[in-house]
Write a protein that holds these residues in place. Structure first.
Motif, PDB file in Angstrom:
ATOM      1  N   THR A 217       7.156  55.832  44.603  1.00  0.00           N
ATOM      2  CA  THR A 217       5.608  55.327  44.388  1.00  0.00           C
ATOM      3  C   THR A 217       5.341  54.160  45.764  1.00  0.00           C
ATOM      4  OG1 THR A 217       6.688  53.359  43.246  1.00  0.00           O
ATOM      5  CG2 THR A 217       5.657  55.005  41.966  1.00  0.00           C
TER       6      THR A 217
ATOM      7  N   MET B  65      -0.631  53.408  42.834  1.00  0.00           N
ATOM      8  CA  MET B  65       0.895  53.287  43.261  1.00  0.00           C
ATOM      9  C   MET B  65       1.501  51.847  43.350  1.00  0.00           C
ATOM     10  SD  MET B  65       1.991  56.450  43.225  1.00  0.00           S
ATOM     11  CE  MET B  65       1.167  56.549  41.539  1.00  0.00           C
TER      12      MET B  65
ATOM     13  N   ALA C 132       2.302  50.587  40.115  1.00  0.00           N
ATOM     14  CA  ALA C 132       3.545  51.399  39.599  1.00  0.00           C
ATOM     15  C   ALA C 132       4.640  50.678  40.307  1.00  0.00           C
ATOM     16  CB  ALA C 132       3.567  53.055  39.881  1.00  0.00           C
ATOM     17  N   THR C 133       4.519  50.457  41.736  1.00  0.00           N
ATOM     18  CA  THR C 133       5.762  49.610  42.400  1.00  0.00           C
ATOM     19  C   THR C 133       5.881  48.414  41.803  1.00  0.00           C
ATOM     20  OG1 THR C 133       5.019  50.991  44.208  1.00  0.00           O
ATOM     21  CG2 THR C 133       6.585  49.014  44.642  1.00  0.00           C
TER      22      THR C 133
END
Length: 324
Positions: free
Chosen positions: A21, A284, A287-288
């Motif tokens: 990600t 992303m 998500a990280t």
């Protein structure tokens, strides 16, 4: 309670996902920079051309043509812009939802009279699944903006509109406002929508040169009456006080209308591409961040379990020595 091995395996799995990600976020950020430069360079030009053309068509009593006249809608085309890949948050879902909303408004025409022109694989798959006829598949445009293909698509839609095969064309796409804001947009492509210029409040602006809808109708009616009473009265006169057309009206419209049409499709494509990269970058990054938070919790759980295991071993050793 999970064992130390299970927790360690899960930590390794989350770490691996986090690397993916994080890399995807960096790639999307790099692509966004290039796409943002392209749309920022193109948007002012397209916006000004659209404003000039619509102002010209709204102000000139004789400038109306087949592309500005509304007619009963019997067959409609929807050009929807999505992406070819996923992992970009709600980008594709929002486009598909708006496309279905627009199509539902023309439900009375029947599905066979609602043609979808999908730019992107996601919206193409959904339109085919819903049973709508496709005017073509333009998946390559979603990855790389191509002016020539936009010109070909604009020419195809314009030809079908003139021939009466399509009575209305609408665009559905994301307008790129900033990296954190993409505005879902629905826009009429054909016939050319003059309401954005005609419905502005020009009554109180004494310096405005843009005609209102009422004044446009008045000019047409006046010119018709004057031509009927004295056909030679208007010979050699400019069309009105705002515009002097050289060399003639048809030449101007033939030059401006095709340029406006393909620029509108191309700008919408650049908007959609920039919005896709922005949405993927944000998704992303989220998500990280979630992976980092999950890792913190797993590491804490792993340390607690390891400490508890060490404490239990010490207790067993002490207990064994006492018994001996």
């Amino acid at each position: 309670m999970p064992s130390l091995k299970e927790i360690k395996t899960r930590i390794a799995s989350v770490n691996s996902t986090r690397k993916i990600t994080s890399a995807m976020k960096m790639v999307a950020s790099s692509k966004l920079h290039h796409a943002q430069v392209m749309i920022e360079n193109m948007l002012p030009y397209e916006t000004m051309l659209e404003h000039i053309l619509k102002t010209f068509l709204a102000s000139e009593a004789d400038a109306s043509n087949v592309f500005t006249i509304e007619r009963p809608v019997k067959r409609v085309a929807i050009v929807a812009y999505s992406s070819n890949s996923s992992l970009c948050g709600g980008f594709n879902a929002n486009i598909i939802k708006l496309m279905q909303t627009v199509a539902a408004e023309y439900e009375a025409l029947g599905k066979e009279n609602i043609v979808i022109y999908p730019v992107g694989r996601k919206v193409a798959e959904k339109a085919a699944k819903l049973g709508y006829p496709l005017g073509g598949v333009f998946t390559e445009l979603a990855d790389k903006a191509d002016v020539k293909q936009c010109i070909d698509l604009a020419r195809e839609l314009g030809t079908k509109f003139v021939d009466g095969e399509i009575d209305k064309v609408e665009l559905v796409y994301h307008h790129f406002k900033s990296a954190g804001s993409q505005i879902l947009t629905r826009k009429t492509f054909l016939p050319i929508d003059l309401k954005s210029e005609l419905t502005k409040d020009h009554y109180r602006d004494l310096k405005s040169t843009v005609a209102t809808k009422e004044s446009q109708e008045y000019l047409r009616k006046r010119d018709t009456e004057q031509q009927a009473s004295s056909p030679r009265m208007l010979d050699g006169k400019p069309l009105n006080d705002n515009f002097v057309v050289e060399p003639d009206m048809n030449t101007i419209l033939k030059a401006l209308l095709p340029k406006y049409a393909h620029l509108l499709l191309y700008t919408a494509l650049l908007d959609s591409i920039a919005s896709e990269h922005a949405a993927r970058m944000v998704a992303m990054q989220t998500a990280t961040d979630n992976a980092d938070e999950l890792l913190r919790g797993l590491n804490l759980q792993y340390n607690k379990s390891r400490q508890q295991a060490i404490t239990n071993e010490l207790l067993d050793i002490v207990g064994g020595s006492v018994n001996n």
